[in-house]
Scaffold this motif. Structure first.
Motif, mmCIF file in Angstrom:
data_model
loop_
_atom_site.group_PDB
_atom_site.id
_atom_site.type_symbol
_atom_site.label_atom_id
_atom_site.label_comp_id
_atom_site.label_asym_id
_atom_site.label_seq_id
_atom_site.Cartn_x
_atom_site.Cartn_y
_atom_site.Cartn_z
ATOM 1 N N ASN A 1 -31.474 69.035 6.676
ATOM 2 C CA ASN A 1 -31.233 70.017 5.519
ATOM 3 C C ASN A 1 -30.146 69.637 5.008
ATOM 4 O O ASN A 1 -28.990 69.382 5.664
ATOM 5 N N ALA B 1 -31.573 64.691 -5.030
ATOM 6 C CA ALA B 1 -32.448 65.807 -4.397
ATOM 7 C C ALA B 1 -33.727 65.433 -4.480
ATOM 8 O O ALA B 1 -34.554 65.524 -3.445
ATOM 9 N N LYS C 1 -35.077 68.347 3.665
ATOM 10 C CA LYS C 1 -35.185 69.718 2.996
ATOM 11 C C LYS C 1 -33.726 70.031 1.793
ATOM 12 O O LYS C 1 -32.744 69.840 2.778
ATOM 13 N N VAL C 2 -33.967 70.211 0.965
ATOM 14 C CA VAL C 2 -32.831 70.570 -0.038
ATOM 15 C C VAL C 2 -32.695 72.031 0.053
ATOM 16 O O VAL C 2 -33.749 72.654 -0.674
ATOM 17 N N ASP C 3 -31.841 72.618 0.665
ATOM 18 C CA ASP C 3 -31.765 73.968 0.735
ATOM 19 C C ASP C 3 -31.230 74.758 -0.507
ATOM 20 O O ASP C 3 -31.983 75.611 -1.022
ATOM 21 N N GLY D 1 -36.299 74.122 -8.295
ATOM 22 C CA GLY D 1 -35.991 75.239 -7.689
ATOM 23 C C GLY D 1 -37.489 75.839 -7.439
ATOM 24 O O GLY D 1 -37.978 76.118 -6.171
ATOM 25 N N HIS E 1 -39.847 73.441 -5.112
ATOM 26 C CA HIS E 1 -39.411 72.979 -3.737
ATOM 27 C C HIS E 1 -38.674 73.873 -2.940
ATOM 28 O O HIS E 1 -38.289 73.831 -1.997
ATOM 29 N N VAL F 1 -35.715 75.243 -3.726
ATOM 30 C CA VAL F 1 -34.481 75.046 -3.588
ATOM 31 C C VAL F 1 -33.560 76.347 -4.566
ATOM 32 O O VAL F 1 -34.162 76.451 -5.359
#
Length: 119
Positions: A2, A24, A33-35, A68, A71, A73
Motif C-alpha cells: 500500500n 502511481a 494499491k495507491v491509497d 481517482g 482505481h 485513489v
C-alpha cells in the motif's frame, strides 16, 4: 504494498506532477494499491478547474480525476496550502477533496510507504 503519495509541486512548472502520476500508474499496474495522493504547497494547484491546457498538451487535473475514479485513489489537497492560493471547494475538480494536514499523517500511518515528489 500500500502506497501513499505526497506531491508538493505545481502541474506545469516542475516534473514532479508528471512523475508522481506515472509512478502511481506503474505501481497500480504492478499490483500495488495507491491509497491516496496528498497535495501540499504548490501541489494543490494540480486539481483546480482553472487549468485549460492546449489541445496537444497533457491535462494534469483530468489525469488525477481519472486515477481517482478508475482505481479508488483519494486525491486530497491540504486546506492551508489551498487557502493560501485561493483554492476552495468551488474550484477543485470532481473527486478531489480539501482536507487538513492531519490526513497526511493518517496516510503515512496506514500505508507501507509514503513517496514524496517535489522539493
Amino acid at each position: 504494498m500500500n502506497i501513499g503519495i505526497l506531491l508538493k509541486e505545481g502541474p506545469y512548472n516542475h516534473q514532479a506532477s508528471d512523475t508522481a502520476f506515472k509512478f502511481a500508474e506503474a505501481a497500480i499496474k504492478k499490483g500495488h494499491k495507491v491509497d491516496a495522493v496528498f497535495l501540499y504547497n504548490d501541489g494543490v494547484t494540480n486539481v483546480t478547474k482553472h487549468m485549460d491546457p492546449p489541445q496537444d498538451d497533457r491535462d494534469i487535473a483530468r489525469r488525477w480525476n481519472e486515477l481517482g475514479k478508475e482505481h479508488g485513489v483519494e486525491v486530497l489537497a491540504c486546506i492551508a496550502a489551498s487557502k493560501r492560493r485561493g483554492i476552495n471547494d468551488d474550484v477543485i475538480i470532481e473527486g478531489a477533496e480539501i482536507t487538513g494536514l492531519g490526513t497526511l499523517t493518517d496516510i503515512a500511518i496506514r500505508n507501507d510507504r509514503l513517496v514524496t515528489f517535489g522539493d
